[in-house]
Design an enzyme around this catalytic site. Sequence first.
Site, PDB file in Angstrom:
ATOM      1  N   TYR A   1      11.697   4.272   0.856  1.00 25.16           N
ATOM      2  CA  TYR A   1      10.640   4.630  -0.092  1.00 25.16           C
ATOM      3  C   TYR A   1       9.700   5.678   0.514  1.00 25.16           C
ATOM      4  CZ  TYR A   1      12.444   0.151  -1.593  1.00 25.16           C
ATOM      5  OH  TYR A   1      13.275  -0.880  -1.944  1.00 25.16           O
TER       6      TYR A   1
ATOM      7  N   HIS B   1       0.706   5.636   0.981  1.00 24.56           N
ATOM      8  CA  HIS B   1       0.028   6.829   1.486  1.00 24.56           C
ATOM      9  C   HIS B   1       0.668   8.024   0.810  1.00 24.56           C
ATOM     10  CE1 HIS B   1      -1.925   4.634   4.717  1.00 24.56           C
ATOM     11  NE2 HIS B   1      -0.751   4.185   5.144  1.00 24.56           N
TER      12      HIS B   1
ATOM     13  N   HIS C   1       0.842  -1.197   0.000  1.00 23.65           N
ATOM     14  CA  HIS C   1       0.000   0.000   0.000  1.00 23.65           C
ATOM     15  C   HIS C   1       0.874   1.242   0.000  1.00 23.65           C
ATOM     16  CE1 HIS C   1       0.749  -0.064   4.374  1.00 23.65           C
ATOM     17  NE2 HIS C   1       0.283   1.166   4.438  1.00 23.65           N
TER      18      HIS C   1
END
Length: 174
Positions: free
Chosen positions: A146, A61, A59
């Site tokens: 990341y 954000h 996932h």
Amino acid sequence: MVRYRRNTVHGAIYFFTLTLRDRRATWLTDYIADLRTVLRAARQQRHFEIIAIAVMPEHLHTVIGLAPDDADYTGIWRVVKAGFTRRLLQHGVPLQRNSRGEYDLWQSRFWEHTIRDERDLQAHVDYIHYNPVKHGLSKRVADWPYSSFHRYVRMGWLPQDWAGGESDCVAGEA
């Protein structure tokens, strides 16, 4: 079928969460260069700003600021999801199709929150940067590669040791 109502404001700043359908997958970090390429192309095409981002294996954000004449963030994510899916297929990743014939890589929807003010923005940026620690992917925010956290450090907006270790963060609640 449920009809979702989304808050669309031209030029607004939004927090998003996008998730792969398979929560055990690691494709977002395994193919991070492809995700970066797709995001860069989408930014050039749609003229939005990535204010903060953290990419986890399954996932991501992000906080983005839309162009003043744009309120179509759904279109942005459609471009990103389709582009990343095409890149994985080019690498030979075996993606399944659903009953509608669509590739089953991404969850069909995403979480969106309109940023209300500077305090709300700061809380969501902090949440994003701390998220890899929260998920046990790194012990310190600075250890996760990341993340826009590293850009914030380079710009002098955050110290390298921001949020310290696992027990030092108070910013993880957005």
